[in-house]
Design a protein around this motif. Structure first.
Motif, PDB file in Angstrom:
ATOM      1  N   TYR A  30     -15.695   3.578  -5.635  1.00  0.00           N
ATOM      2  CA  TYR A  30     -15.840   3.894  -4.215  1.00  0.00           C
ATOM      3  C   TYR A  30     -14.706   3.204  -3.463  1.00  0.00           C
ATOM      4  CZ  TYR A  30     -20.510   5.625  -5.257  1.00  0.00           C
ATOM      5  OH  TYR A  30     -21.551   6.338  -5.755  1.00  0.00           O
ATOM      6  N   PHE A  31     -14.151   3.907  -2.485  1.00  0.00           N
ATOM      7  CA  PHE A  31     -13.015   3.399  -1.714  1.00  0.00           C
ATOM      8  C   PHE A  31     -13.363   3.528  -0.237  1.00  0.00           C
ATOM      9  CE2 PHE A  31      -9.293   4.490   0.838  1.00  0.00           C
ATOM     10  CZ  PHE A  31      -8.414   3.462   0.553  1.00  0.00           C
ATOM     11  N   ILE A  32     -13.273   2.432   0.492  1.00  0.00           N
ATOM     12  CA  ILE A  32     -13.573   2.430   1.924  1.00  0.00           C
ATOM     13  C   ILE A  32     -12.420   1.747   2.654  1.00  0.00           C
ATOM     14  CG2 ILE A  32     -15.139   1.573   3.722  1.00  0.00           C
ATOM     15  CD1 ILE A  32     -17.380   1.630   1.633  1.00  0.00           C
ATOM     16  N   VAL A  33     -11.902   2.387   3.706  1.00  0.00           N
ATOM     17  CA  VAL A  33     -10.826   1.785   4.488  1.00  0.00           C
ATOM     18  C   VAL A  33     -11.184   1.860   5.963  1.00  0.00           C
ATOM     19  CG1 VAL A  33      -9.520   3.968   4.424  1.00  0.00           C
ATOM     20  CG2 VAL A  33      -8.358   1.839   5.055  1.00  0.00           C
ATOM     21  N   LEU A  34     -11.056   0.733   6.648  1.00  0.00           N
ATOM     22  CA  LEU A  34     -11.218   0.648   8.096  1.00  0.00           C
ATOM     23  C   LEU A  34      -9.848   0.433   8.714  1.00  0.00           C
ATOM     24  CD1 LEU A  34     -12.985   0.320  10.698  1.00  0.00           C
ATOM     25  CD2 LEU A  34     -12.920  -2.150  10.233  1.00  0.00           C
ATOM     26  N   ILE A  35      -9.452   1.307   9.638  1.00  0.00           N
ATOM     27  CA  ILE A  35      -8.190   1.128  10.358  1.00  0.00           C
ATOM     28  C   ILE A  35      -8.504   0.337  11.621  1.00  0.00           C
ATOM     29  CG2 ILE A  35      -6.243   2.279  11.460  1.00  0.00           C
ATOM     30  CD1 ILE A  35      -6.479   2.595   8.370  1.00  0.00           C
ATOM     31  N   ASP A  36      -8.049  -0.904  11.656  1.00  0.00           N
ATOM     32  CA  ASP A  36      -8.304  -1.749  12.816  1.00  0.00           C
ATOM     33  C   ASP A  36      -7.393  -1.354  13.974  1.00  0.00           C
ATOM     34  OD1 ASP A  36      -9.740  -3.812  14.053  1.00  0.00           O
ATOM     35  OD2 ASP A  36      -8.120  -5.235  13.670  1.00  0.00           O
ATOM     36  N   SER A  37      -6.127  -1.071  13.660  1.00  0.00           N
ATOM     37  CA  SER A  37      -5.206  -0.552  14.678  1.00  0.00           C
ATOM     38  C   SER A  37      -4.084   0.199  13.979  1.00  0.00           C
ATOM     39  CB  SER A  37      -4.626  -1.685  15.532  1.00  0.00           C
ATOM     40  OG  SER A  37      -3.831  -2.556  14.744  1.00  0.00           O
ATOM     41  N   GLY A  38      -3.596   1.234  14.658  1.00  0.00           N
ATOM     42  CA  GLY A  38      -2.542   2.063  14.079  1.00  0.00           C
ATOM     43  C   GLY A  38      -3.086   3.422  13.662  1.00  0.00           C
ATOM     44  N   THR A  39      -2.241   4.219  13.062  1.00  0.00           N
ATOM     45  CA  THR A  39      -2.602   5.565  12.625  1.00  0.00           C
ATOM     46  C   THR A  39      -2.024   5.823  11.246  1.00  0.00           C
ATOM     47  OG1 THR A  39      -2.611   6.390  14.905  1.00  0.00           O
ATOM     48  CG2 THR A  39      -2.467   8.033  13.158  1.00  0.00           C
ATOM     49  N   ILE A  40      -2.799   6.460  10.374  1.00  0.00           N
ATOM     50  CA  ILE A  40      -2.337   6.775   9.021  1.00  0.00           C
ATOM     51  C   ILE A  40      -3.077   8.015   8.533  1.00  0.00           C
ATOM     52  CG2 ILE A  40      -4.050   5.375   7.787  1.00  0.00           C
ATOM     53  CD1 ILE A  40      -1.687   4.462   5.949  1.00  0.00           C
ATOM     54  N   THR A  41      -2.439   8.772   7.636  1.00  0.00           N
ATOM     55  CA  THR A  41      -3.035   9.996   7.102  1.00  0.00           C
ATOM     56  C   THR A  41      -3.211   9.881   5.599  1.00  0.00           C
ATOM     57  OG1 THR A  41      -2.068  11.370   8.853  1.00  0.00           O
ATOM     58  CG2 THR A  41      -2.783  12.496   6.851  1.00  0.00           C
ATOM     59  N   TYR A  42      -4.445  10.063   5.157  1.00  0.00           N
ATOM     60  CA  TYR A  42      -4.768  10.090   3.733  1.00  0.00           C
ATOM     61  C   TYR A  42      -4.945  11.540   3.292  1.00  0.00           C
ATOM     62  CZ  TYR A  42      -5.684   5.071   3.771  1.00  0.00           C
ATOM     63  OH  TYR A  42      -5.554   3.710   3.867  1.00  0.00           O
ATOM     64  N   ASN A  43      -4.753  11.787   2.003  1.00  0.00           N
ATOM     65  CA  ASN A  43      -5.036  13.098   1.437  1.00  0.00           C
ATOM     66  C   ASN A  43      -6.148  12.935   0.412  1.00  0.00           C
ATOM     67  OD1 ASN A  43      -4.677  15.368  -0.703  1.00  0.00           O
ATOM     68  ND2 ASN A  43      -3.520  16.085   1.072  1.00  0.00           N
ATOM     69  N   LEU A  44      -7.244  13.626   0.654  1.00  0.00           N
ATOM     70  CA  LEU A  44      -8.424  13.504  -0.196  1.00  0.00           C
ATOM     71  C   LEU A  44      -8.883  14.901  -0.588  1.00  0.00           C
ATOM     72  CD1 LEU A  44     -10.354  11.286  -1.271  1.00  0.00           C
ATOM     73  CD2 LEU A  44     -11.781  11.692   0.733  1.00  0.00           C
ATOM     74  N   ASP A  45      -8.851  15.176  -1.876  1.00  0.00           N
ATOM     75  CA  ASP A  45      -9.230  16.505  -2.368  1.00  0.00           C
ATOM     76  C   ASP A  45      -8.500  17.620  -1.627  1.00  0.00           C
ATOM     77  OD1 ASP A  45     -10.859  15.752  -4.438  1.00  0.00           O
ATOM     78  OD2 ASP A  45     -12.710  15.835  -3.285  1.00  0.00           O
ATOM     79  N   LEU A  46      -7.183  17.445  -1.516  1.00  0.00           N
ATOM     80  CA  LEU A  46      -6.275  18.445  -0.934  1.00  0.00           C
ATOM     81  C   LEU A  46      -6.367  18.542   0.584  1.00  0.00           C
ATOM     82  CD1 LEU A  46      -6.795  21.375  -3.484  1.00  0.00           C
ATOM     83  CD2 LEU A  46      -5.238  19.439  -3.650  1.00  0.00           C
ATOM     84  N   GLN A  47      -7.145  17.681   1.224  1.00  0.00           N
ATOM     85  CA  GLN A  47      -7.297  17.719   2.671  1.00  0.00           C
ATOM     86  C   GLN A  47      -6.650  16.492   3.302  1.00  0.00           C
ATOM     87  OE1 GLN A  47      -8.746  20.342   4.325  1.00  0.00           O
ATOM     88  NE2 GLN A  47      -8.990  21.315   2.324  1.00  0.00           N
TER      89      GLN A  47
END
Length: 275
Positions: A30-47
């Motif tokens: 299991y992977f969990i990420v909290l963005i405290d500040s800033g912007t980022i784009t992940y790709n998960l199952d082609l999305q």
């Protein structure tokens, strides 16, 4: 127990990040990420999933994940843990099977502060403290974190009560789909195992997923096919057999009908996008 924390204080090693960047990999935890500040784009199952201040993304084992390049001025917390660690916790967390089909969570101000505080404590326990901490304490804070996420997931995704028997049945249905994905049982068999009539199962799945049980199963099967095509080097024949299809040619036709692309076109598209 297997649990890992990553943050600005404790980032991935540069070499490790460079090796994995832009390379699809199938999550084993299991992977969990909290963005405290800033912007980022992940790709998960082609999305592509874009996160900004205060938003959280969680991903489940077996999903295909492409790590993004870190953006400037990004502050974050990530935690990874496996199924064995989850099994040590005193309660279950239905959000982890994603019954409402959203893998991002947005918090109100109070919940965001609590979640951030728990991440900071876990980071201190696992990374900053010089002396090992008792397993029970680590599990206690992980349990607190997942409790907050479970509550926020159902509060923000829909006005749904987890005690709602229909939602509970839908979660059971999703778990059954995962368990029996490659054996491809009929809708009638699934309904019987859930002590439901086929009509009741149809109504419940339609309510929470927006599609019929058969289409839900098919969609999940095609996601699994695309995951395997991304991270493995299976031939079409091997993939068909691994997914429970006895006829590779039928699988190829089925894949194109469901995704709009042939298997070869899908693979070429993934190769082109990674260049």
């Amino acid at each position: 127990m297997s649990i890992k924390i990553v943050s600005n204080d404790n980032p991935y090693p540069a070499a490790d990040m460079q090796q994995k960047i832009l390379q699809p990999r199938r999550l084993s935890a299991y992977f969990i990420v909290l963005i405290d500040s800033g912007t980022i784009t992940y790709n998960l199952d082609l999305q592509d999933i874009t996160l900004t201040d205060g938003q959280l993304l969680y991903a489940m084992p077996n999903q295909v994940f492409i790590p993004p390049a870190k953006t400037a001025d990004l502050t974050y917390f990530k935690v990874l843990f496996d199924e064995n660690t989850l099994a040590l916790l005193p309660q279950q967390f239905p959000f982890l099977v994603n019954p409402l089909n959203t893998q991002t969570i947005t918090f109100d101000d109070a919940a965001r502060k609590r979640v951030r505080n728990v991440f900071e404590i876990i980071n201190q326990i696992l990374y900053i403290d010089e002396h090992p901490t008792d397993t029970e304490i680590v599990l206690s804070y992980l349990n607190s974190l997942l409790t907050e996420l479970n509550s926020a997931y159902f509060k923000n995704a829909a006005p749904a009560n987890i005690l709602n028997p229909n939602l509970s049945k839908f979660i059971e249905f999703k778990l059954m789909v995962e368990t029996h994905l490659t054996t491809q049982p009929s809708v009638n068999v699934i309904a019987e195992k859930l002590a439901l009539t086929p009509n009741s199962l149809y109504r419940i799945v339609k309510e929470y997923a927006g599609v019929s049980p058969k289409d839900f199963f098919t969609n999940r099967l095609m996601i699994e096919a695309q995951r395997k095509l991304q991270y493995s080097s299976l031939s079409v024949k091997e993939l068909a057999y691994e997914l429970g299809f006895n006829d590779p040619d039928y699988f190829s036709r089925f894949f194109k009908k469901c995704t709009g692309k042939s298997v070869s076109a899908f693979i070429k598209g993934q190769q082109d996008s990674s260049r």
